[in-house]
Write an enzyme that holds these catalytic residues in place. Sequence first.
Site, PDB file in Angstrom:
ATOM      1  N   SER A 119      -3.462  -2.917   3.877  1.00 49.76           N
ATOM      2  CA  SER A 119      -2.165  -2.462   2.745  1.00 49.76           C
ATOM      3  C   SER A 119      -1.089  -3.379   3.292  1.00 49.76           C
ATOM      4  O   SER A 119      -0.399  -3.577   2.991  1.00 49.76           O
ATOM      5  CB  SER A 119      -1.362  -0.515   2.563  1.00 49.76           C
ATOM      6  N   HIS A 140      -7.504  -5.342  -1.692  1.00 54.15           N
ATOM      7  CA  HIS A 140      -6.724  -3.699  -1.771  1.00 54.15           C
ATOM      8  C   HIS A 140      -6.700  -2.522  -2.504  1.00 54.15           C
ATOM      9  O   HIS A 140      -5.620  -3.100  -3.996  1.00 54.15           O
ATOM     10  CB  HIS A 140      -5.053  -4.680  -1.807  1.00 54.15           C
ATOM     11  N   GLU A 152      -5.801  -5.222  -5.778  1.00 53.07           N
ATOM     12  CA  GLU A 152      -5.266  -6.768  -4.409  1.00 53.07           C
ATOM     13  C   GLU A 152      -5.272  -7.154  -4.247  1.00 53.07           C
ATOM     14  O   GLU A 152      -6.049  -6.917  -2.956  1.00 53.07           O
ATOM     15  CB  GLU A 152      -3.564  -6.178  -4.406  1.00 53.07           C
ATOM     16  N   ASN A 190       2.984  -4.070  -1.218  1.00 54.85           N
ATOM     17  CA  ASN A 190       3.875  -2.930   0.007  1.00 54.85           C
ATOM     18  C   ASN A 190       5.596  -4.077   0.334  1.00 54.85           C
ATOM     19  O   ASN A 190       5.903  -3.054   0.508  1.00 54.85           O
ATOM     20  CB  ASN A 190       3.136  -2.648   0.351  1.00 54.85           C
TER      21      ASN A 190
END
Length: 282
Positions: A119, A140, A152, A190
């Site tokens: 992440s 991801h 992602e 993130n």
Amino acid sequence: MYIHRVGVVGAGTMGNGITHVLARSGYHVVLCDVEQRFLDRALETIGKNLDREVAKSKITAADKATAMGRIQLVVDRGKLSDCDFVVEAATEKFAIKTEIFRDLDRICPPEIILASNTSSISITKLAALTKRPEKVIGMHFFNPVPVMKLVEVIRGLATAQPTFETVRDLALKLEKTPVEVNDAPGFVSNRVLMPLLNEAMYTVMEGVATPEAVDEVFKLGMAHPMGPLTLADFIGLDVCLDIMRVLLDGLGDPKYRPCPLLIKMVDAGWLGRKSGRGFYKY
Ligand code: 3HC
């Protein structure tokens, strides 16, 4: 490259979700973790989550049985040697991923792509641990994996175009929407999400509002499906802390310092939903 058999390393929340969508989409999955009990727990979770889809008539009971039958559980990582693609979804610690990537590089034939569901950890750094940096990439997924549409797809500095295209196409076959981003701490998801959750924790720590009030603000004012503290509990407070530390370390800006309340809660073992207690009790 034709992908039939996929290795998944790590049977936690993300690993079992990834296994679920792969098996449901027709791939044979070799799910690997260090202890049989983690694998058994993952299979039980996948069974329950597939049952939700049966209950909603998204799939039939026979589809569920077929998907479950495509999953092989292994504790011996060497059994990933005949996989056509491997995705790592282990704990979000660089030391653990280092050991896994070095090992996978030794076990898997050199043409095999090694993806990471990290992440926030640098794909470029993970790639540099291997002799195939052009075949290392970020893939991801988002929790709950069977529900969230996004993948992602993160290009490391050395990631080759065919590697990117293979992962993009795989995401599409899983009925996900791939979004391409370049390697940077926290990527896009993130980098933006975690400071929001962290700031929400500061408001609780400083007594600005209760967790319930903070969550209501975001649910009713911004139409978020979950408020930031419910979401932090859902993701896991330990995971949130690890990601904040990657952002602080990688970007060097004190605005990314983890909220002291988050650190204290993780120290107490209050990790959110998975431990039964976080900002809320479960
Ligand atoms: N497996 C399969 N299906 C699931 C599921 C699972 N684990 N969890 C929920 N579902 C399904 C339900 O069956 C339901 O299906 P339906 O639409 O056909 O009825 C649907 O998802 C919605 O579930 P519920 O009705 O039980 O509950 P909600 O409507 O409250 O939705 C939620 C639950 C989908 C989790 C929603 O609250 C949500 O979207 N929350 C935000 C999640 C989010 O932001 N995730 C990203 C986290 S960040 C991340 O993962 C990145 C990492 O790097 C940190």
